[in-house]
Scaffold this active site. Structure first.
Site, short mmCIF file in Angstrom:
data_model
loop_
_atom_site.label_atom_id
_atom_site.label_comp_id
_atom_site.label_asym_id
_atom_site.label_seq_id
_atom_site.Cartn_x
_atom_site.Cartn_y
_atom_site.Cartn_z
N LYS A 103 0.85 -1.21 0.00
CA LYS A 103 0.00 0.00 0.00
C LYS A 103 0.88 1.25 0.00
O LYS A 103 2.09 1.16 0.27
CB LYS A 103 -0.90 -0.02 1.24
CG LYS A 103 -0.15 0.02 2.57
CD LYS A 103 -1.05 -0.31 3.74
CE LYS A 103 -0.29 -0.26 5.06
NZ LYS A 103 -1.05 -0.88 6.17
N TYR B 263 16.45 31.66 3.96
CA TYR B 263 15.35 32.51 4.42
C TYR B 263 15.39 32.72 5.93
O TYR B 263 15.75 31.83 6.68
CB TYR B 263 14.00 31.84 4.08
CG TYR B 263 13.68 31.77 2.61
CD1 TYR B 263 13.60 32.92 1.84
CD2 TYR B 263 13.42 30.54 2.01
CE1 TYR B 263 13.28 32.84 0.48
CE2 TYR B 263 13.10 30.46 0.66
CZ TYR B 263 13.03 31.61 -0.09
OH TYR B 263 12.71 31.52 -1.42
C1 LIG Z 1 -0.28 -1.88 6.76
C2 LIG Z 1 -0.84 -3.15 7.28
C3 LIG Z 1 -0.02 -4.27 7.52
C4 LIG Z 1 1.50 -4.20 7.40
O1 LIG Z 1 2.04 -3.72 8.60
P1 LIG Z 1 3.63 -3.68 8.86
O2 LIG Z 1 3.72 -3.28 10.28
O3 LIG Z 1 4.18 -2.66 7.94
O4 LIG Z 1 4.16 -5.03 8.59
C5 LIG Z 1 -0.62 -5.45 7.91
N1 LIG Z 1 -1.95 -5.53 8.08
C6 LIG Z 1 -2.78 -4.48 7.89
C7 LIG Z 1 -4.24 -4.64 8.12
C8 LIG Z 1 -2.25 -3.25 7.50
O5 LIG Z 1 -3.07 -2.21 7.33
#
Ligand SMILES: *Cc1c(COP(=O)(O)O)cnc(C)c1O
Length: 383
Positions: free
Chosen positions: A49, A276
């Site tokens: 994702k 800046y």
């Molecule tokens: C993002 C996510 C993961 C992955 O988590 P990590 O800590 O990066 O391994 C697993 N399960 C769900 C439901 C997530 O949203």
């Protein structure tokens, strides 16, 4: 469509980039085999994702496929479609809330997360309407909330909701899952969640249909021990080479590096300011260099006068305010710096390393957020 990262990268050679995110495929492969050594026969879902946590989801997914990873997790429909449009055919689970019915989701075999009656009924009614032309069931993943208090049904709804799914031929119960909220910092609470999960598994109504896959572990959950692995684990962070606990013995190697180049070099005298608002005043005659990266690339302005970079194997501080496209470093103590030299903001040079966790500490956040902040403007370069 969403894959402008790669098209931007392919237009130039790395030699011409002013700043870029470097993605190490060999470290990615190494991390996957590290995780596989821990989980044995358990299936691995690669979580890609948010553009693969900033690493470029399609490119990462292709490497994962070569490493035998047969399942992908994404947060949005657009992310799922990006993988499908790149020709990736393995199962995908949409980890976000149940999307409204769209037949393309079924046509593209995208598995959806469900956790309430209304969405399951909406989907089953719509599938009934389209049954004659669609000719296949939708893949559903029933999620139970065991303590994260985010997505998922209540444990006492599991029997009813699973029965709704498994008593309907248009709905395919692929998996039953939950999510740990403290796998990296509170084993007791994780065990409490696991007990609720086990109890909920016992309440599933399968109506003689096949057993679904069970899964609860994220990266940190993998490290909690095999009793948390079930049929599949869903890893993001560890795959990208960041130890979720920061104390595990395993050799996770960072996949992402952030690099830029020297765009200008100047000498200033004691008492002169840079950038800046003049919040850096030189306390000695100094040599400074301009690096071609700024907050519009994702270098947080709050790291002004805080972060260091690596140049010619040495550490140089960012001085004065980071600007939109450029920042200034002090190179007084570093010999031989030339225009075009490579500068490392995250990654290694010589014996020195700056990690996403170092940034996370300065920014009062977690390394997850650090790897996700790099903007589209930065080409992804795969090495
Ligand atoms: C993002 C996510 C993961 C992955 O988590 P990590 O800590 O990066 O391994 C697993 N399960 C769900 C439901 C997530 O949203």
């Amino acid at each position: 469509m969403l894959n402008y990262y790669n098209s931007a990268a392919s237009a130039f050679t790395p030699k011409t980039h002013r700043a870029w995110v470097e993605v190490s495929f060999s470290n990615l492969r190494h991390n996957i085999s590290t995780i596989k050594n821990v989980i044995g026969e358990t299936k691995l879902m690669g979580v890609v994702k948010a553009n693969g946590y900033g690493h470029s989801s399609v490119e990462v997914a292709k490497v994962l496929l070569e490493e035998g990873v047969g399942y992908f997790g994404v947060a949005t429909l657009e992310e799922a479609m990006e993988l499908r449009q790149a020709g990736i055919e393995t199962p995908i689970l949409l980890l976000g809330p149940t999307p409204p019915y769209q037949r393309e989701i079924v046509e593209h075999d995208i598995g959806i997360t469900v956790f309430n009656e209304a969405a399951i009924l909406e989907w089953s009614q719509a599938l009934l309407r389209d049954k004659a032309t669609l000719k296949k069931p939708v893949d559903m993943h029933l999620k139970v909330d065991t303590g994260m208090r985010r997505l998922g049904c209540e444990p006492d709804e599991v029997a009813y909701l699973s029965n709704l799914i498994t008593s309907n031929d248009l709905l395919n119960l692929v998996s039953f899952y939950s999510h740990l909220s403290t796998a990296d910092n509170d084993r007791e609470y994780a065990l409490h969640q696991k007990r609720l999960f086990d109890k909920a598994i016992g309440e599933l109504k399968l109506n003689g249909r096949g057993e679904p896959l069970y899964h609860i572990a994220n990266s940190a959950g993998v490290l909690l021990g095999s009793e948390f692995h079930y049929d599949m684990v869903r890893t993001g962070l560890a795959m990208y080479g960041i130890d979720p606990t920061e104390i595990s013995e395993l050799d996770f190697r960072p996949v992402l590096a952030l690099k830029s180049r020297i765009g200008n070099i100047k000498s200033i005298v004691k008492g002169e300011s840079v950038s800046y608002s003049r919040n850096f005043i030189a306390d000695r005659d100094s040599k400074i260099a301009i690096i071609s990266i700024g907050y519009a690339d994702g270098l947080p302005r709050s790291l002004s006068n805080k972060a260091n970079v690596l140049i010619r194997g040495k550490t140089a501080p960012i001085i004065g305010n980071i600007t939109m496209d450029q920042s200034i470093i002090d190179i007084t103590d570093i010999d031989g710096v030339e225009l075009g030299d490579e500068v490392v903001l995250i990654g290694s040079q010589g014996d020195t390393t700056i990690t996403a966790s170092d940034w996370a500490q300065m920014l009062n956040t977690i390394s997850y957020e650090v790897v996700c902040i790099f903007k589209v403007r930065l080409p992804r370069v795969f090495v």
